[in-house]
Write an enzyme that holds these catalytic residues in place. Structure first.
Site, PDB file in Angstrom:
ATOM      1  N   HIS A  14       0.838  -1.201   0.000  1.00  0.00           N
ATOM      2  CA  HIS A  14       0.000   0.000   0.000  1.00  0.00           C
ATOM      3  C   HIS A  14       0.872   1.251   0.000  1.00  0.00           C
ATOM      4  CE1 HIS A  14      -3.175  -2.761   1.006  1.00  0.00           C
ATOM      5  NE2 HIS A  14      -2.583  -3.103   2.129  1.00  0.00           N
TER       6      HIS A  14
ATOM      7  N   GLU B  19      -1.387  -0.495   8.180  1.00  0.00           N
ATOM      8  CA  GLU B  19      -2.347  -1.384   8.815  1.00  0.00           C
ATOM      9  C   GLU B  19      -1.669  -2.224   9.877  1.00  0.00           C
ATOM     10  OE1 GLU B  19      -3.271  -3.153   4.981  1.00  0.00           O
ATOM     11  OE2 GLU B  19      -2.547  -5.085   5.660  1.00  0.00           O
TER      12      GLU B  19
ATOM     13  N   HIS C 283       3.339  -7.577   1.640  1.00  0.00           N
ATOM     14  CA  HIS C 283       2.675  -8.475   2.590  1.00  0.00           C
ATOM     15  C   HIS C 283       1.530  -9.242   1.945  1.00  0.00           C
ATOM     16  CE1 HIS C 283       0.180  -4.834   2.657  1.00  0.00           C
ATOM     17  NE2 HIS C 283      -0.829  -5.633   2.961  1.00  0.00           N
TER      18      HIS C 283
ATOM     19  N   ARG D  34      -1.427  -4.671  -6.250  1.00  0.00           N
ATOM     20  CA  ARG D  34      -1.135  -6.105  -6.310  1.00  0.00           C
ATOM     21  C   ARG D  34       0.170  -6.359  -7.035  1.00  0.00           C
ATOM     22  NH1 ARG D  34      -6.426  -6.856  -8.293  1.00  0.00           N
ATOM     23  NH2 ARG D  34      -7.701  -6.878  -6.421  1.00  0.00           N
TER      24      ARG D  34
HETATM   25 ZN    ZN Z   1      -2.865  -4.920   3.162  1.00  0.00          ZN
END
Ligand code: ZN
Length: 318
Positions: free
Chosen positions: A100, A118, A175, A195
């Site tokens: 991200h 996150e 991740h 992605r």
């Molecule tokens: Zn994520």
């Protein structure tokens, strides 16, 4: 005018995903529409799926609306959007390997979106379950070569997980959740994912999902930086409180209550998700029953409250 000291209970929104399953129904009793339900957006003010207030004078309102209309409840937080997003994810299959952006990159390249830092609390997992967390490339050149040549096994770092583990995943971290992991995620209020690799999977219609290699290469932290977060544990008669992380965007705790736990968190509004057991939450004369699968917000400015029962709650605030 509603009562701004009411605890707000939230109705989650469910998202179908190619990698989802049925654990959100099996373990939490939620009504899900698909056997491929991957995400429960439990406390969300994001336009792609907003939670609705279930109780009290604000019943029926969407969280994002309430946030802009009644800023006092949220301690007049400076963000113009509800700052966090709490999810439960059922990774029945592997999620795509992803990364991200940070706030700056997202704001410039994704129409003013937030970046996404996150963190994950492992609620449950299969034996020997793992996640992908970081990579081995020392330079951008090496990273790009391995991505272009599909040398995934050499590039990606796998980590074994067990229930109760916690991972802090700052923007820029490569991740993925792997199959058999059920987690509670606390993140910035963002839905931007790049992605890198999707295992060459096809959906029901035979289509692969889009990859975002250029952007992934732009935003990935190379070499990988592992953020060591120090857990701070404090015990009282009725509770063990673990602070998992206190970082730029959020602070996350676990309250394990067995008896009575009284606390004051004056400055912040608190987001709570009950992951085990049941009990009740008392604020002044109000008593709110709590059970596994409930998600709630304790407004800012509540002076003191008490949790009674045998219950585990993940708590966060910005
Ligand atoms: Zn994520």
């Amino acid at each position: 005018m509603g009562n701004k000291k009411d605890v707000l209970f939230l109705e989650p929104v469910f998202q179908e995903r190619i990698w989802g399953g049925t654990k959100l129904a099996d373990q939490f009793g939620y009504e899900i529409a698909s056997e491929l339900t991957g995400e429960c957006w439990a406390v969300s003010g994001h336009p792609n799926g907003q939670s609705m207030i279930k109780n009290g004078s604000f019943a029926g309102k969407l969280l994002g609306e309430l946030y802009t209309e009644e800023k006092e409840i949220f301690g007049n937080h400076e963000s113009d959007r509800f700052p966090l997003l709490t999810k439960i994810l059922d990774a029945n299959q592997n999620l795509s390997v992803q990364v991200h952006p940070n706030d700056k990159y997202a704001s410039e390249n994704e129409n003013g979106e937030y970046g996404k830092t996150e963190c994950w609390y492992v609620i449950d997992c299969e034996k020997d379950a793992e996640i992908i967390f970081g990579h081995t490339a020392e330079t951008k050149k090496e990273f790009v070569e391995k991505v272009k040549n599909g040398e995934w096994e050499g590039l990606l770092t796998r980590v074994k997980v067990k229930p109760g583990d916690f991972f802090y995943v700052p923007s820029g971290t490569i991740h993925a959740l792997c199959s058999g992991v059920l987690i509670l995620e606390t993140q910035q209020n963002s839905d931007t994912t790049y992605r890198v690799y999707d295992y060459d999977r096809k959906d029901k219609k035979g289509n692969t999902r889009e990859l975002h290699l250029e952007k992934s290469i732009d935003v990935s932290t190379i070499p990988h930086k592992s953020m060591d977060v120090v857990h701070k544990v404090s015990k009282t008669d009725g509770a063990t409180v673990t602070r998992f992380v206190e970082a730029e965007y959020f602070t996350v705790y676990k309250w394990e209550v067995d008896g009575t736990y009284s606390a004051k968190y004056e400055k912040h509004f608190l987001i709570g998700s009950v992951i085990v057991g049941s009990g009740e939450l008392k604020i002044n004369e109000c008593v709110y029953p709590l059970k596994k699968g409930d998600h709630f917000i304790i407004p800012s400015g509540v002076e003191e409250f008490t949790v009674i029962g045998k219950v585990e709650i993940i708590i966060s605030h910005p």
